[in-house]
Design a protein around this motif. Structure first.
Motif, PDB file in Angstrom:
ATOM      1  N   ASP A  33      -9.784  -6.522 -17.533  1.00  0.00           N
ATOM      2  CA  ASP A  33      -8.448  -6.160 -17.039  1.00  0.00           C
ATOM      3  C   ASP A  33      -8.393  -6.453 -15.551  1.00  0.00           C
ATOM      4  O   ASP A  33      -8.966  -5.721 -14.740  1.00  0.00           O
ATOM      5  CB  ASP A  33      -8.170  -4.675 -17.315  1.00  0.00           C
ATOM      6  CG  ASP A  33      -6.745  -4.302 -16.949  1.00  0.00           C
ATOM      7  OD1 ASP A  33      -5.989  -5.188 -16.477  1.00  0.00           O
ATOM      8  OD2 ASP A  33      -6.375  -3.126 -17.126  1.00  0.00           O
ATOM      9  N   ALA A  34      -7.749  -7.530 -15.201  1.00  0.00           N
ATOM     10  CA  ALA A  34      -7.640  -7.916 -13.791  1.00  0.00           C
ATOM     11  C   ALA A  34      -6.552  -7.131 -13.069  1.00  0.00           C
ATOM     12  O   ALA A  34      -6.373  -7.275 -11.859  1.00  0.00           O
ATOM     13  CB  ALA A  34      -7.356  -9.420 -13.685  1.00  0.00           C
ATOM     14  N   GLY A  35      -5.812  -6.313 -13.814  1.00  0.00           N
ATOM     15  CA  GLY A  35      -4.740  -5.541 -13.183  1.00  0.00           C
ATOM     16  C   GLY A  35      -3.432  -6.321 -13.144  1.00  0.00           C
ATOM     17  O   GLY A  35      -3.367  -7.503 -13.495  1.00  0.00           O
ATOM     18  N   PRO A  36      -2.366  -5.669 -12.753  1.00  0.00           N
ATOM     19  CA  PRO A  36      -1.062  -6.350 -12.710  1.00  0.00           C
ATOM     20  C   PRO A  36      -1.009  -7.367 -11.578  1.00  0.00           C
ATOM     21  O   PRO A  36      -1.757  -7.294 -10.598  1.00  0.00           O
ATOM     22  CB  PRO A  36      -0.086  -5.198 -12.470  1.00  0.00           C
ATOM     23  CG  PRO A  36      -0.898  -4.172 -11.718  1.00  0.00           C
ATOM     24  CD  PRO A  36      -2.289  -4.262 -12.270  1.00  0.00           C
ATOM     25  N   ASP A  37      -0.082  -8.327 -11.745  1.00  0.00           N
ATOM     26  CA  ASP A  37       0.142  -9.287 -10.667  1.00  0.00           C
ATOM     27  C   ASP A  37       0.553  -8.537  -9.405  1.00  0.00           C
ATOM     28  O   ASP A  37       1.277  -7.537  -9.441  1.00  0.00           O
ATOM     29  CB  ASP A  37       1.225 -10.295 -11.059  1.00  0.00           C
ATOM     30  CG  ASP A  37       0.795 -11.185 -12.209  1.00  0.00           C
ATOM     31  OD1 ASP A  37       1.683 -11.802 -12.811  1.00  0.00           O
ATOM     32  OD2 ASP A  37      -0.429 -11.268 -12.488  1.00  0.00           O
ATOM     33  N   ARG A  38       0.082  -9.064  -8.229  1.00  0.00           N
ATOM     34  CA  ARG A  38       0.330  -8.382  -6.973  1.00  0.00           C
ATOM     35  C   ARG A  38       1.000  -9.328  -5.984  1.00  0.00           C
ATOM     36  O   ARG A  38       0.808 -10.548  -6.035  1.00  0.00           O
ATOM     37  CB  ARG A  38      -0.992  -7.884  -6.359  1.00  0.00           C
ATOM     38  CG  ARG A  38      -1.797  -6.955  -7.243  1.00  0.00           C
ATOM     39  CD  ARG A  38      -1.055  -5.644  -7.496  1.00  0.00           C
ATOM     40  NE  ARG A  38      -0.728  -4.965  -6.275  1.00  0.00           N
ATOM     41  CZ  ARG A  38      -1.571  -4.115  -5.645  1.00  0.00           C
ATOM     42  NH1 ARG A  38      -2.766  -3.865  -6.184  1.00  0.00           N
ATOM     43  NH2 ARG A  38      -1.222  -3.532  -4.536  1.00  0.00           N
ATOM     44  N   ALA A  39       1.782  -8.733  -5.126  1.00  0.00           N
ATOM     45  CA  ALA A  39       2.377  -9.484  -4.015  1.00  0.00           C
ATOM     46  C   ALA A  39       2.342  -8.597  -2.791  1.00  0.00           C
ATOM     47  O   ALA A  39       2.651  -7.409  -2.856  1.00  0.00           O
ATOM     48  CB  ALA A  39       3.817  -9.892  -4.334  1.00  0.00           C
ATOM     49  N   PHE A  40       1.897  -9.175  -1.617  1.00  0.00           N
ATOM     50  CA  PHE A  40       1.883  -8.387  -0.390  1.00  0.00           C
ATOM     51  C   PHE A  40       2.191  -9.290   0.795  1.00  0.00           C
ATOM     52  O   PHE A  40       2.297 -10.517   0.661  1.00  0.00           O
ATOM     53  CB  PHE A  40       0.538  -7.655  -0.208  1.00  0.00           C
ATOM     54  CG  PHE A  40      -0.657  -8.546  -0.156  1.00  0.00           C
ATOM     55  CD1 PHE A  40      -1.277  -8.983  -1.326  1.00  0.00           C
ATOM     56  CD2 PHE A  40      -1.206  -8.953   1.067  1.00  0.00           C
ATOM     57  CE1 PHE A  40      -2.392  -9.802  -1.275  1.00  0.00           C
ATOM     58  CE2 PHE A  40      -2.311  -9.765   1.113  1.00  0.00           C
ATOM     59  CZ  PHE A  40      -2.918 -10.199  -0.056  1.00  0.00           C
ATOM     60  N   CYS A  41       2.392  -8.676   1.922  1.00  0.00           N
ATOM     61  CA  CYS A  41       2.837  -9.400   3.115  1.00  0.00           C
ATOM     62  C   CYS A  41       1.633  -9.868   3.916  1.00  0.00           C
ATOM     63  O   CYS A  41       0.562  -9.233   3.920  1.00  0.00           O
ATOM     64  CB  CYS A  41       3.720  -8.504   3.984  1.00  0.00           C
ATOM     65  SG  CYS A  41       5.165  -7.866   3.117  1.00  0.00           S
ATOM     66  N   SER A  42       1.830 -10.976   4.620  1.00  0.00           N
ATOM     67  CA  SER A  42       0.754 -11.551   5.438  1.00  0.00           C
ATOM     68  C   SER A  42       0.270 -10.532   6.458  1.00  0.00           C
ATOM     69  O   SER A  42       1.069  -9.832   7.090  1.00  0.00           O
ATOM     70  CB  SER A  42       1.285 -12.796   6.161  1.00  0.00           C
ATOM     71  OG  SER A  42       0.286 -13.343   6.977  1.00  0.00           O
ATOM     72  N   GLY A  43      -1.077 -10.427   6.573  1.00  0.00           N
ATOM     73  CA  GLY A  43      -1.683  -9.488   7.509  1.00  0.00           C
ATOM     74  C   GLY A  43      -2.041  -8.165   6.879  1.00  0.00           C
ATOM     75  O   GLY A  43      -2.673  -7.340   7.528  1.00  0.00           O
ATOM     76  N   SER A  44      -1.644  -7.921   5.632  1.00  0.00           N
ATOM     77  CA  SER A  44      -2.026  -6.696   4.941  1.00  0.00           C
ATOM     78  C   SER A  44      -2.990  -7.059   3.819  1.00  0.00           C
ATOM     79  O   SER A  44      -3.346  -8.223   3.621  1.00  0.00           O
ATOM     80  CB  SER A  44      -0.790  -5.974   4.392  1.00  0.00           C
ATOM     81  OG  SER A  44      -0.121  -6.800   3.463  1.00  0.00           O
ATOM     82  N   SER A  45      -3.438  -6.041   3.075  1.00  0.00           N
ATOM     83  CA  SER A  45      -4.417  -6.295   2.027  1.00  0.00           C
ATOM     84  C   SER A  45      -4.026  -5.521   0.782  1.00  0.00           C
ATOM     85  O   SER A  45      -3.230  -4.600   0.829  1.00  0.00           O
ATOM     86  CB  SER A  45      -5.823  -5.886   2.482  1.00  0.00           C
ATOM     87  OG  SER A  45      -5.844  -4.503   2.805  1.00  0.00           O
ATOM     88  N   ALA A  46      -4.629  -5.930  -0.384  1.00  0.00           N
ATOM     89  CA  ALA A  46      -4.355  -5.275  -1.651  1.00  0.00           C
ATOM     90  C   ALA A  46      -5.605  -5.317  -2.514  1.00  0.00           C
ATOM     91  O   ALA A  46      -6.424  -6.236  -2.413  1.00  0.00           O
ATOM     92  CB  ALA A  46      -3.190  -5.956  -2.352  1.00  0.00           C
ATOM     93  N   GLN A  47      -5.694  -4.315  -3.360  1.00  0.00           N
ATOM     94  CA  GLN A  47      -6.853  -4.226  -4.251  1.00  0.00           C
ATOM     95  C   GLN A  47      -6.459  -4.709  -5.633  1.00  0.00           C
ATOM     96  O   GLN A  47      -5.368  -4.422  -6.120  1.00  0.00           O
ATOM     97  CB  GLN A  47      -7.341  -2.788  -4.312  1.00  0.00           C
ATOM     98  CG  GLN A  47      -8.698  -2.621  -5.006  1.00  0.00           C
ATOM     99  CD  GLN A  47      -9.157  -1.174  -4.982  1.00  0.00           C
ATOM    100  OE1 GLN A  47      -8.537  -0.322  -5.593  1.00  0.00           O
ATOM    101  NE2 GLN A  47     -10.234  -0.898  -4.256  1.00  0.00           N
TER     102      GLN A  47
END
Length: 814
Positions: free
Chosen positions: A416-430
């Motif tokens: 399970d790779a998790g749901p698709d993610r989108a974030f803004c440049s300069g931030s991070s996501a798991q």
């Protein structure tokens, strides 16, 4: 009972209906009426659930004073008419949760005595639907899908019924019958209105037997164009009428008769069907049939351009007059049906398509052509299947979807790779999910991941390209404890750039006359900050520095600072309202600004003479900063009153009574000055009567005023003195009873009083009088006086009040 129809609409005015605004609709189309009526919009809403009614309409008056009354009607398919729906008041009207149907609104201006302003028509289509899904497993990696689609993809509308043509107190009504029948005295005639106004019944002429005249009082046959109308006072006496019955009547019965009561029909809509004329035969032993009937209405109240005259005629028919038919069920009836053009439905159908999709993506046979495909070879883990139905008509496209899930358990390893993610440049996501004991994890690609062997690595990427950079990370999970069974899953990670926000120096603006248009890239985001509404900043007065933030559609934010200069608006004053007389000049001078422009066009500070009537002048003032404000002033120009005084006599003697006539116009009050100090003030056009007792010249003035303007008319009354007295003293009289000159008297004219004495030669009083023209008969104490000379003395007052005296003598001869 038979029904026939031929309709002639006289004076019909075609109305091109305007637009009703839809609220939250998904699209629209246009009607294609089959009777040449102007087409109307069809507004379409997408709604979840077959019974949902998301439709909402708003009507706003295109002109007028307001507030307004909005009378809404819906299209009633049972009788093909517009039926009252609701009535609202205000500046606009919104109706919600509308069923699929046609709607019409009439807008009345309550601020203009309830005048009809506009009539709008629109059709509402709630294109609702739902989708059902299920699956039946056929193997560990195979299942059969089962989908169902239920949508309202068909819409029915009709040619629009004409608006209302209402019967009023001044409407002319003419109802005519032709029939074959023996013994016309058996018959009674009726008119019945449509159910929409309560089915009122009007007795046109009763059976004479029921009217006390005898059931068989006229054995004549047939009816030939027998008409009943509200424009005639003629009375139909069936018992004495010649046959066939014919002519036009406004009442019935013997003697003075009874006038037909048409009042129950007032307010009925003549353009609706189901008007009925009836003939009752309440006596047995004879037969006949209704062969023609005509209903004609003129001088109707037109609503929304409806006809002012309507005529229905049956043409040649043969509706049996049943013997002894004393009820509506058995009477001979001509009933006006609803026109076929209004009852024939017009059906439109939306196109419907559907498609099966899955996550993760697998091959689905006949995904767009079968609601029950069989799917095999499914990967380990859970697969979600979605059925999407798309219903399209006009500019509307409605989408309905539902999902069902299938799980393949052949393998004990789960990724399970998790749901698709989108974030803004300069931030991070798991990404990923928590680790499970006995499993190993690897990610591909490893670029940008904090640890490519972690079950939950952190993605930390900077986007400097200005466009989204999307990376698909694939997770491979290995079940080491079970001998290396693996499972794969993928997640899409999108890094969006920080938006670009433009700032600068704005203004100077005039308060309320300018807004700052904020700019951000990419477009489509939202702005926030004190004073920011939508994409605009509404500034306050003064020089100010503002900071605002911009969040784009990807939820990425940036901020900017800008300076704004805002000036106050001038306080412009057009001056006080004025009411003047026609011909008087007015000077309009605005204050509070630097320059002024007037509409209608006049020059600021320069006198001019306005036209008659009440005119509102608008001034636009511009100050040194270029800021503009307006004000208005009302100039009421009244017409000059026209006084007219007429006297029935302008010259005469004292005691002259003069009747004055007031022929003035354009005035509301009148002042009389009668020239002798007497005055009178009245508020009507009545004349006046005045008496002049003294000699003199009297200028009579009538002043006519409308409260602002006044003018005077004059007539001169002249009172002249009475003529001087005329005095004649005879010198001889002969009282010998021969009928000639037997009496003595002083002959006078133009006098008011007279005193006279007669004295003999010895100075004795022989006769005296204080009555004008009183006569001496030549006797003294009842005896004849002697012949001789007698002396006369007199005093008198003439009609002007002057006193006179004199003397003379008279000779008595016998």
């Amino acid at each position: 009972m038979k029904k026939f129809l031929l309709i002639a609409f006289v004076g019909f005015v075609s109305i091109s209906f305007g637009q009703i605004t839809p609220n939250g609709n998904s699209g629209s189309s246009t009607t294609a009426y089959t009777d040449a009526s102007p087409n109307d919009p069809i507004y379409i809403w997408c709604g979840n659930g077959l019974s949902s009614t998301p439709a909402s309409l708003t009507a706003v008056s295109p002109s007028g004073v307001g507030p307004f009354t909005f009378r809404w009607f819906y299209h009633n398919q049972t009788n093909s008419s517009w039926t009252s729906y609701t009535t609202q008041t205000g500046v606009s009207s919104t109706v919600n949760n509308l069923a699929s149907d046609g709607y019409r609104v009439e807008i009345y201006d309550d601020g203009a005595a309830g005048a009809l302003v506009a009539c709008y028509v629109a059709w509402v289509w709630n294109m609702t639907g739902d989708v059902t899904t299920a699956n039946t497993p056929s193997a560990c990696d195979a299942t059969g899908l089962n989908g169902g689609i239920n949508v309202n993809g068909s819409f029915t509308y009709y040619n629009p019924p004409p608006p209302q043509s209402l019967i009023n107190a001044g409407t002319q009504i003419n109802i005519c019958f032709s029939a074959t029948h023996t013994y016309v005295s058996d018959l009674a005639f009726y008119l019945k209105g449509p159910p929409s106004c309560g089915s009122p019944t009007v007795l046109l002429s009763p059976n004479p037997g029921a009217n006390g005249q005898g059931a068989t009082c006229n054995s004549g046959d047939n009816v030939n164009n027998l008409c009943f109308t509200n424009t005639s006072s003629s009375i139909l006496n069936v018992c004495t009428a010649s046959t066939p019955l014919s002519g036009t009547y406004g009442g019935y019965g013997a003697g003075v008769g009874t006038l037909i009561n048409w009042a129950p029909l007032i307010g009925c809509n003549t353009t609706q069907g189901n008007w009925t004329v009836q003939i009752y035969d309440c006596i047995g032993q004879d037969v006949g049939s209704l062969t023609n009937a005509t209903l004609s209405f003129s001088n109707l109240t037109s609503v929304c351009g409806s006809p002012t005259s309507v005529t229905y005629t049956s043409g040649a028919i043969n509706s049996a007059i049943n013997d002894n038919s004393c009820s509506a069920a058995t009477a001979s009836i001509f009933q006006v049906p609803v026109p076929a053009t209004l009852t024939t439905p017009i059906v439109i159908n939306a196109s419907t398509s559907y498609l099966w999709t899955s996550t993760p993506s697998v091959t689905i046979p006949n995904a767009s052509t079968s609601l029950t495909p069989a799917v095999t070879g499914l990967p380990t883990g859970s697969t979600n299947f979605t059925l999407t139905a798309t219903v399209t008509y006009g500019s509307a496209s409605c989408t309905y979807a539902n999902s069902t899930s299938f799980t393949n358990t052949c393998c004990s390893a789960t990724a399970d790779a998790g749901p698709d993610r989108a974030f803004c440049s300069g931030s991070s996501a798991q990404i990923g999910t928590p680790a499970v004991t006995g499993m190993t994890y690897s990610w591909s690609p490893a670029t940008g991941l904090s640890d490519p062997t972690s079950a939950q690595p952190t993605v930390n990427t900077t986007n400097a390209t200005g466009a989204p950079i999307t990376t698909t990370y694939t997770l491979t999970v290995t079940n080491v404890a079970s001998g290396g069974c693996t499972a794969n899953d993928a997640v899409d990670v999108t890094v969006n750039p920080i938006p670009v926000v433009t700032s600068g120096t704005y203004g100077p603006f005039c308060i309320d006359n300018g807004t700052v248009n904020l700019s951000g890239t990419p477009a489509g985001g939202t702005f926030s900050g004190t004073g920011v509404t939508g994409t605009n900043f509404d500034p306050t007065v003064g020089t100010q520095t503002i900071t605002y933030s911009y969040t784009d559609v990807n939820n990425c934010s940036n901020s900017a600072t800008t300076q704004i200069v805002v000036n106050l608006l001038p306080v412009v004053d057009a001056g006080a309202n004025q009411t003047i007389c026609f011909g008087t000049s007015v000077t309009l001078s605005g204050t509070g600004a630097s320059t002024y422009s007037w509409s209608p066009a006049v020059t600021n500070g320069v006198p001019f003479v306005p036209a008659l009537g009440q005119i509102t002048y608008y001034v636009t003032g511009t100050d040194a900063n270029g800021c503009v404000e307006e004000d208005s002033v009302i100039i009421g120009v009244l017409p000059q009153p026209i006084p007219v005084v007429i006297a029935d006599s302008t010259i005469g003697y004292p005691g002259l009574q003069v009747n004055f006539t007031n022929g003035s116009s354009l005035a509301t009050t009148y002042s009389w000055s009668f020239g002798d100090g007497s005055t009178s003030t009245v508020t009507n056009l009545n004349g006046a009567t005045h008496t002049y007792n003294n000699v003199g010249t009297y200028p009579v003035l009538l002043t006519a005023s409308n409260g602002v303007c006044a003018n005077t008319d004059t007539v001169v009354i002249v009172v002249t003195p009475f003529p001087p007295p005329v005095i004649h003293i005879p010198n001889v009289f002969t009282p010998n009873k021969d009928g000639v000159n037997d009496e003595f008297f002083i002959d006078v004219q133009n006098i008011a009083s007279l005193e006279m004495i007669v004295i003999n030669r010895w100075g004795n009083l022989v006769f005296e009088t204080s009555t004008i023209n009183n006569k001496w008969d030549g006797k003294i104490n009842g005896k004849d006086a002697d012949e001789g000379v007698y002396f006369i003395k007199y005093s008198l007052v003439d009609l002007n009040g002057e006193q006179y005296s004199g003397h003379g003598n008279v000779t008595l001869l016998r």
